[in-house]
Write an enzyme that holds these catalytic residues in place. Sequence first.
Site, PDB file in Angstrom:
ATOM      1  N   ARG A 106       0.423  -0.915   0.626  1.00  0.00           N
ATOM      2  CA  ARG A 106      -0.350   0.125   0.103  1.00  0.00           C
ATOM      3  C   ARG A 106       0.958   0.925  -0.071  1.00  0.00           C
ATOM      4  NH1 ARG A 106      -3.426  -2.867   3.832  1.00  0.00           N
ATOM      5  NH2 ARG A 106      -5.296  -3.590   2.624  1.00  0.00           N
ATOM      6  N   LYS A 114       4.092  11.792 -11.139  1.00  0.00           N
ATOM      7  CA  LYS A 114       2.790  11.453 -11.820  1.00  0.00           C
ATOM      8  C   LYS A 114       3.541   9.705 -12.036  1.00  0.00           C
ATOM      9  CE  LYS A 114       0.187  14.095 -14.173  1.00  0.00           C
ATOM     10  NZ  LYS A 114      -0.567  14.663 -15.672  1.00  0.00           N
ATOM     11  N   GLU A 131      10.566  18.284 -24.689  1.00  0.00           N
ATOM     12  CA  GLU A 131       9.765  19.019 -22.565  1.00  0.00           C
ATOM     13  C   GLU A 131       9.916  20.347 -22.468  1.00  0.00           C
ATOM     14  OE1 GLU A 131       7.452  16.988 -21.736  1.00  0.00           O
ATOM     15  OE2 GLU A 131       8.031  15.448 -21.464  1.00  0.00           O
ATOM     16  N   LYS A 147       8.142  23.330 -13.915  1.00  0.00           N
ATOM     17  CA  LYS A 147       7.903  22.128 -13.345  1.00  0.00           C
ATOM     18  C   LYS A 147       7.092  21.728 -11.993  1.00  0.00           C
ATOM     19  CE  LYS A 147       5.989  17.673 -13.471  1.00  0.00           C
ATOM     20  NZ  LYS A 147       6.068  16.302 -14.673  1.00  0.00           N
ATOM     21  N   GLU A 157      -3.967  17.804 -10.368  1.00  0.00           N
ATOM     22  CA  GLU A 157      -3.906  18.128 -11.501  1.00  0.00           C
ATOM     23  C   GLU A 157      -5.389  18.766 -11.810  1.00  0.00           C
ATOM     24  OE1 GLU A 157      -1.949  15.919 -15.044  1.00  0.00           O
ATOM     25  OE2 GLU A 157      -3.976  15.873 -16.157  1.00  0.00           O
ATOM     26  N   ARG A 162      -2.513  22.502 -13.879  1.00  0.00           N
ATOM     27  CA  ARG A 162      -0.717  21.589 -13.805  1.00  0.00           C
ATOM     28  C   ARG A 162      -1.451  20.670 -15.470  1.00  0.00           C
ATOM     29  NH1 ARG A 162       1.211  16.184 -10.049  1.00  0.00           N
ATOM     30  NH2 ARG A 162       3.281  15.648 -12.431  1.00  0.00           N
ATOM     31  N   ASN A 212       0.154  19.461 -20.036  1.00  0.00           N
ATOM     32  CA  ASN A 212       0.161  18.030 -21.226  1.00  0.00           C
ATOM     33  C   ASN A 212       0.114  18.944 -22.541  1.00  0.00           C
ATOM     34  OD1 ASN A 212      -0.301  16.770 -19.002  1.00  0.00           O
ATOM     35  ND2 ASN A 212      -2.653  16.842 -18.541  1.00  0.00           N
ATOM     36  N   HIS A 239       0.528  17.135 -25.273  1.00  0.00           N
ATOM     37  CA  HIS A 239       0.230  15.408 -25.066  1.00  0.00           C
ATOM     38  C   HIS A 239      -0.631  14.808 -25.209  1.00  0.00           C
ATOM     39  CE1 HIS A 239       4.008  16.500 -22.975  1.00  0.00           C
ATOM     40  NE2 HIS A 239       3.741  15.289 -22.148  1.00  0.00           N
ATOM     41  N   HIS A 271       0.523  11.916 -27.115  1.00  0.00           N
ATOM     42  CA  HIS A 271       0.029  10.438 -26.542  1.00  0.00           C
ATOM     43  C   HIS A 271      -0.356   8.952 -28.006  1.00  0.00           C
ATOM     44  CE1 HIS A 271       0.386  11.343 -22.087  1.00  0.00           C
ATOM     45  NE2 HIS A 271       1.862  11.074 -22.538  1.00  0.00           N
ATOM     46  N   HIS A 318       8.334   9.356 -26.755  1.00  0.00           N
ATOM     47  CA  HIS A 318       7.746  10.188 -25.639  1.00  0.00           C
ATOM     48  C   HIS A 318       8.022  11.879 -26.585  1.00  0.00           C
ATOM     49  CE1 HIS A 318       5.096  11.844 -23.165  1.00  0.00           C
ATOM     50  NE2 HIS A 318       5.818  12.655 -22.773  1.00  0.00           N
TER      51      HIS A 318
HETATM   52  N1  LIG Z   1       5.685  11.205 -14.788  1.00  0.00           N
HETATM   53  C1  LIG Z   1       5.593  12.088 -15.422  1.00  0.00           C
HETATM   54  O1  LIG Z   1       5.392  13.310 -15.295  1.00  0.00           O
HETATM   55  C2  LIG Z   1       6.634  12.393 -16.640  1.00  0.00           C
HETATM   56  C3  LIG Z   1       6.917  13.390 -17.649  1.00  0.00           C
HETATM   57  C4  LIG Z   1       7.351  12.961 -18.862  1.00  0.00           C
HETATM   58  C5  LIG Z   1       7.682  11.860 -19.155  1.00  0.00           C
HETATM   59  N2  LIG Z   1       7.047  10.649 -18.573  1.00  0.00           N
HETATM   60  C6  LIG Z   1       7.089   9.221 -19.323  1.00  0.00           C
HETATM   61  O2  LIG Z   1       8.895   9.326 -19.460  1.00  0.00           O
HETATM   62  C7  LIG Z   1       9.128   8.262 -20.801  1.00  0.00           C
HETATM   63  C8  LIG Z   1      10.171   9.077 -21.328  1.00  0.00           C
HETATM   64  O3  LIG Z   1      11.311   9.179 -20.660  1.00  0.00           O
HETATM   65  P1  LIG Z   1      12.455   9.535 -21.079  1.00  0.00           P
HETATM   66  O4  LIG Z   1      12.693   9.182 -22.393  1.00  0.00           O
HETATM   67  O5  LIG Z   1      13.702   9.534 -20.700  1.00  0.00           O
HETATM   68  O6  LIG Z   1      12.691   7.566 -22.198  1.00  0.00           O
HETATM   69  P2  LIG Z   1      13.392   6.259 -21.468  1.00  0.00           P
HETATM   70  O7  LIG Z   1      13.303   5.868 -19.691  1.00  0.00           O
HETATM   71  O8  LIG Z   1      13.248   5.097 -22.648  1.00  0.00           O
HETATM   72  O9  LIG Z   1      14.485   6.648 -21.988  1.00  0.00           O
HETATM   73  C9  LIG Z   1      15.315   6.996 -23.020  1.00  0.00           C
HETATM   74  C10 LIG Z   1      16.570   5.680 -23.595  1.00  0.00           C
HETATM   75  O10 LIG Z   1      17.655   6.148 -23.060  1.00  0.00           O
HETATM   76  C11 LIG Z   1      18.550   5.099 -22.538  1.00  0.00           C
HETATM   77  N3  LIG Z   1      19.134   5.629 -20.944  1.00  0.00           N
HETATM   78  C12 LIG Z   1      18.802   6.377 -19.975  1.00  0.00           C
HETATM   79  N4  LIG Z   1      19.666   7.278 -19.471  1.00  0.00           N
HETATM   80  C13 LIG Z   1      20.634   7.008 -20.714  1.00  0.00           C
HETATM   81  C14 LIG Z   1      21.473   7.491 -20.159  1.00  0.00           C
HETATM   82  N5  LIG Z   1      22.694   7.988 -18.898  1.00  0.00           N
HETATM   83  N6  LIG Z   1      22.678   6.498 -21.285  1.00  0.00           N
HETATM   84  C15 LIG Z   1      22.586   6.001 -22.171  1.00  0.00           C
HETATM   85  N7  LIG Z   1      21.296   5.218 -21.989  1.00  0.00           N
HETATM   86  C16 LIG Z   1      20.475   5.183 -21.534  1.00  0.00           C
HETATM   87  C17 LIG Z   1      17.286   4.654 -21.767  1.00  0.00           C
HETATM   88  O11 LIG Z   1      17.274   2.996 -21.578  1.00  0.00           O
HETATM   89  C18 LIG Z   1      16.319   4.525 -23.376  1.00  0.00           C
HETATM   90  O12 LIG Z   1      16.301   3.778 -24.457  1.00  0.00           O
HETATM   91  C19 LIG Z   1       7.911   8.057 -21.377  1.00  0.00           C
HETATM   92  O13 LIG Z   1       6.794   6.970 -20.494  1.00  0.00           O
HETATM   93  C20 LIG Z   1       6.613   9.432 -20.760  1.00  0.00           C
HETATM   94  O14 LIG Z   1       5.523   8.998 -20.422  1.00  0.00           O
HETATM   95  C21 LIG Z   1       6.874  11.184 -17.388  1.00  0.00           C
HETATM   96 ZN   LIG Z   2       5.921  14.961 -21.590  1.00  0.00          ZN
END
Ligand SMILES: NC(=O)c1ccc[n+]([C@@H]2O[C@H](COP(=O)([O-])OP(=O)(O)OC[C@H]3O[C@@H](n4cnc5c(N)ncnc54)[C@H](O)[C@@H]3O)[C@@H](O)[C@H]2O)c1
Ligand SMILES: [Zn+2]
Length: 344
Positions: free
Chosen positions: A119, A141, A183, A225, A235, A239, A243, A246, A250, A262
């Site tokens: 939990r 999130k 972003e 942010k 949100e 907030r 989006n 997005h 998405h 993304h």
């Molecule tokens: N929670 C939130 O508020 C929020 C906000 C924006 C995006 N997101 C989510 O985040 C995700 C996208 O994140 P992302 O762009 O970091 O993608 P990701 O986590 O897939 O990383 C991108 C790529 O980089 C590689 N990688 C990561 N760190 C590395 C490093 N230091 N050196 C070499 N390679 C590395 C990973 O293995 C992957 O192949 C999506 O799922 C999106 O929905 C969430």
């Molecule tokens: Zn995003």
Amino acid sequence: MKSIRITTPAKKETYDISFHENFEALASALKAQVGDRKLVLVTDENVHRKTEFLKQYFKDLAAELVVLKPGETEKNWSSIDTILKAGFENGLDRGSVFVAVGGGVVGDMTGFAASIFMRGVPFIQVPTTLLGMVDASIGGKTGIDCEYGKNLIGAIQQPEAVMVCNDFLETLPDLEIKNGIAEMVKHGVVSSEKHFKDLEALATKDWPVVREEILGLAPASMNIKKTIVEADEKEAGQRKFLNFGHTFGHAIELCSNFEIPHGRAVAIGCVMAANYAAERELCDWDLVDRLENIFNQFEVDLTCDIAEEDIWKAMGTDKKKFGSELTLILPKKIGKVDYFNVTL
Ligand SMILES: NC(=O)c1ccc[n+]([C@@H]2O[C@H](COP(=O)([O-])OP(=O)(O)OC[C@H]3O[C@@H](n4cnc5c(N)ncnc54)[C@H](O)[C@@H]3O)[C@@H](O)[C@H]2O)c1
Ligand SMILES: [Zn+2]
């Protein structure tokens, strides 16, 4: 060590985004943060293989390690199951902690697993991508994708700490830096013309300079942010502005079977949303031009051969849809967006 403090008024939770000079400093700060609690550290194969952090300091952290396959297509129940199992099999309890060392995918999943493990137990974010640093690790999130859409299963749970170390970016491919920039540009359009202009100025420089100097603008992006999340954790209002790009983005991710990542999908989504707004005279065409221009200068690939009709169909599954109404975040000018309800 500098830091940015976040306080969410509703639950009065406070946590810091702390900045660490190098991996050694990060490892000792992380060790101190965890204290004598049991921990499971979650990462992905790329971070595990490419970055020196885990290779050199993992032993010091005395953690159980979960190494997931990389990529958005792994953001699913099966990965959550793997993280939870590692928790149970290694005797974690309510006093334990999960640590995410990875991009947004690892961060979102580790946070979600922590939010449902017994939990809810705390988790720490160590973002390793630019996108993770400026956006995904902040604000609580968490979640996974499912066949009905992206991020449709999840929870809001704030991390206990966000620990940033720029050394991670040394191994990050250019394309991933560009995903993070998308972003950051979004943050500028949503709430700060100054941030957008600073990014515009940087965009005119050569790529090696951009790669180097983008980090100087990251704290400004994090602060945007932070301010929005502090004002509206759940949100209910502003907030939603984050989006921007997005709802289209998405849908683009889904329609491309996640081949468009993304960040890039968000960039394309921002331009689509701006075009939609300009066509309805909600903003000037100049805004659309500036947006296209900045992404082109940063060499963010805006090509998308998905039919617009398919994108709209996929938008029907978006979380922001209530009944047949879809809430779109559209720009009014750089630094100001608003929501508009669209009937599908
Ligand atoms: N929670 C939130 O508020 C929020 C906000 C924006 C995006 N997101 C989510 O985040 C995700 C996208 O994140 P992302 O762009 O970091 O993608 P990701 O986590 O897939 O990383 C991108 C790529 O980089 C590689 N990688 C990561 N760190 C590395 C490093 N230091 N050196 C070499 N390679 C590395 C990973 O293995 C992957 O192949 C999506 O799922 C999106 O929905 C969430
Ligand atoms: Zn995003």
